[in-house]
Design a protein around this motif. Structure first.
Motif, PDB file in Angstrom:
ATOM      1  N   THR A 192       0.863  -1.165   0.000  1.00  8.46           N
ATOM      2  CA  THR A 192       0.000   0.000   0.000  1.00  8.46           C
ATOM      3  C   THR A 192       0.906   1.223   0.000  1.00  8.46           C
ATOM      4  O   THR A 192       1.762   1.361   0.874  1.00  8.46           O
ATOM      5  CB  THR A 192      -0.911   0.002   1.245  1.00  8.46           C
ATOM      6  N   VAL A 193       0.735   2.072  -0.994  1.00 11.90           N
ATOM      7  CA  VAL A 193       1.574   3.263  -1.152  1.00 11.90           C
ATOM      8  C   VAL A 193       0.695   4.496  -0.978  1.00 11.90           C
ATOM      9  O   VAL A 193      -0.373   4.594  -1.575  1.00 11.90           O
ATOM     10  CB  VAL A 193       2.255   3.286  -2.536  1.00 11.90           C
ATOM     11  N   THR A 194       1.177   5.424  -0.171  1.00  5.93           N
ATOM     12  CA  THR A 194       0.482   6.700  -0.006  1.00  5.93           C
ATOM     13  C   THR A 194       1.418   7.815  -0.423  1.00  5.93           C
ATOM     14  O   THR A 194       2.551   7.897   0.054  1.00  5.93           O
ATOM     15  CB  THR A 194       0.048   6.908   1.462  1.00  5.93           C
ATOM     16  N   THR A 195       0.936   8.652  -1.324  1.00  6.23           N
ATOM     17  CA  THR A 195       1.706   9.816  -1.771  1.00  6.23           C
ATOM     18  C   THR A 195       1.061  11.074  -1.196  1.00  6.23           C
ATOM     19  O   THR A 195      -0.011  11.010  -0.579  1.00  6.23           O
ATOM     20  CB  THR A 195       1.716   9.913  -3.310  1.00  6.23           C
ATOM     21  N   ILE A 196       1.663  12.211  -1.455  1.00  5.87           N
ATOM     22  CA  ILE A 196       1.097  13.474  -0.975  1.00  5.87           C
ATOM     23  C   ILE A 196      -0.320  13.674  -1.507  1.00  5.87           C
ATOM     24  O   ILE A 196      -1.162  14.252  -0.818  1.00  5.87           O
ATOM     25  CB  ILE A 196       2.016  14.671  -1.352  1.00  5.87           C
ATOM     26  N   GLU A 197      -0.608  13.160  -2.680  1.00  9.65           N
ATOM     27  CA  GLU A 197      -1.949  13.301  -3.251  1.00  9.65           C
ATOM     28  C   GLU A 197      -2.983  12.492  -2.474  1.00  9.65           C
ATOM     29  O   GLU A 197      -4.183  12.728  -2.598  1.00  9.65           O
ATOM     30  CB  GLU A 197      -1.967  12.843  -4.718  1.00  9.65           C
TER      31      GLU A 197
ATOM     32  N   ILE B  67      -3.253  12.240   0.901  1.00 14.74           N
ATOM     33  CA  ILE B  67      -3.486  12.595   2.306  1.00 14.74           C
ATOM     34  C   ILE B  67      -4.449  13.755   2.516  1.00 14.74           C
ATOM     35  O   ILE B  67      -4.812  14.052   3.635  1.00 14.74           O
ATOM     36  CB  ILE B  67      -2.165  12.881   3.052  1.00 14.74           C
ATOM     37  N   GLY B  68      -4.831  14.421   1.501  1.00 15.02           N
ATOM     38  CA  GLY B  68      -5.758  15.543   1.642  1.00 15.02           C
ATOM     39  C   GLY B  68      -6.257  15.969   0.283  1.00 15.02           C
ATOM     40  O   GLY B  68      -5.849  15.401  -0.731  1.00 15.02           O
ATOM     41  N   THR B  69      -7.113  16.940   0.266  1.00  7.37           N
ATOM     42  CA  THR B  69      -7.596  17.479  -1.008  1.00  7.37           C
ATOM     43  C   THR B  69      -7.396  18.991  -0.983  1.00  7.37           C
ATOM     44  O   THR B  69      -7.141  19.576   0.078  1.00  7.37           O
ATOM     45  CB  THR B  69      -9.092  17.183  -1.218  1.00  7.37           C
TER      46      THR B  69
ATOM     47  N   MET C 192      -1.537  18.310   8.594  1.00  8.62           N
ATOM     48  CA  MET C 192      -0.112  18.598   8.399  1.00  8.62           C
ATOM     49  C   MET C 192       0.074  19.552   7.214  1.00  8.62           C
ATOM     50  O   MET C 192       0.895  20.470   7.276  1.00  8.62           O
ATOM     51  CB  MET C 192       0.668  17.300   8.186  1.00  8.62           C
ATOM     52  N   GLN C 193      -0.696  19.373   6.161  1.00  9.90           N
ATOM     53  CA  GLN C 193      -0.619  20.295   5.027  1.00  9.90           C
ATOM     54  C   GLN C 193      -1.050  21.701   5.454  1.00  9.90           C
ATOM     55  O   GLN C 193      -0.410  22.690   5.094  1.00  9.90           O
ATOM     56  CB  GLN C 193      -1.513  19.803   3.881  1.00  9.90           C
ATOM     57  N   ALA C 194      -2.125  21.773   6.210  1.00 14.50           N
ATOM     58  CA  ALA C 194      -2.620  23.074   6.674  1.00 14.50           C
ATOM     59  C   ALA C 194      -1.588  23.759   7.566  1.00 14.50           C
ATOM     60  O   ALA C 194      -1.394  24.976   7.487  1.00 14.50           O
ATOM     61  CB  ALA C 194      -3.946  22.893   7.416  1.00 14.50           C
ATOM     62  N   ALA C 195      -0.902  22.979   8.381  1.00  9.61           N
ATOM     63  CA  ALA C 195       0.130  23.557   9.255  1.00  9.61           C
ATOM     64  C   ALA C 195       1.291  24.114   8.431  1.00  9.61           C
ATOM     65  O   ALA C 195       1.850  25.157   8.774  1.00  9.61           O
ATOM     66  CB  ALA C 195       0.628  22.506  10.241  1.00  9.61           C
TER      67      ALA C 195
END
Length: 162
Positions: free
Chosen positions: A71-76, A78-80, A87-90
């Motif tokens: 299972t691979v998770t990229t930056i795409e 984790i959020g929209t 973490m992106q909002a921070a």
């Protein structure tokens, strides 16, 4: 050529790859997930950091075949744009974005820190953990603040007065 199966950002994919293909090239070139960057081709800069089975890895240092079944998770993943991950909002709030090239790798590394150390991260820990991620803008101070704030936000811990 060999066939691999991955679950990328929650979507199962089956691909035929040359055995020499790096995971980063599968993500960017075959799946068009260009948030994962190739910064140095030597795994020193961390711009290519993604999560494989929940752990941060430098995708330019792993063959796609090694990730077969993972299972691979990229930056795409984790959020929209409408609903950023905490973490992106921070990063946005604490000006940790800099030029943005290293940002996806920094965010993925930050999330891995939270997974391993919990939501209360001190500056020393974050700085030590970022040793494998390079910001060419040298914006580490705000990146460190962003990761600590993002960790607190993930646990909904109030920010202490500074």
């Amino acid at each position: 050529m060999q066939t691999i199966t991955l679950t990328v950002n929650g979507t199962p994919v089956t691909l035929t790859v040359d055995p020499r293909t790096l995971l980063v090239h599968v993500l960017r070139d075959m799946l068009a997930l260009t948030g994962t960057h190739v910064g140095c081709d030597t795994s020193q800069c961390g711009a290519c950091t993604v999560h494989v089975d929940g752990e941060a890895v430098k995708s330019c240092a792993i063959l796609a075949l090694q990730a077969d079944g993972a299972t691979v998770t990229t930056i795409e993943g984790i959020g929209t744009a409408e609903h950023l991950h905490a973490m992106q909002a921070a990063f946005r709030e604490h000006h940790g974005l800099q030029c943005g090239f290293c940002t996806p790798g920094m965010i993925m590394a930050g999330l891995d820190m939270v997974r391993r150390h919990g939501p209360v991260l001190d500056e020393r820990t974050v700085r030590a953990e970022l040793e494998g991620n390079i910001c060419r803008c040298t914006g580490y101070h705000n990146i460190v603040l962003a990761i600590m704030a993002g960790a607190r936000a993930m646990a909904a811990i109030p920010v202490a007065a500074e």
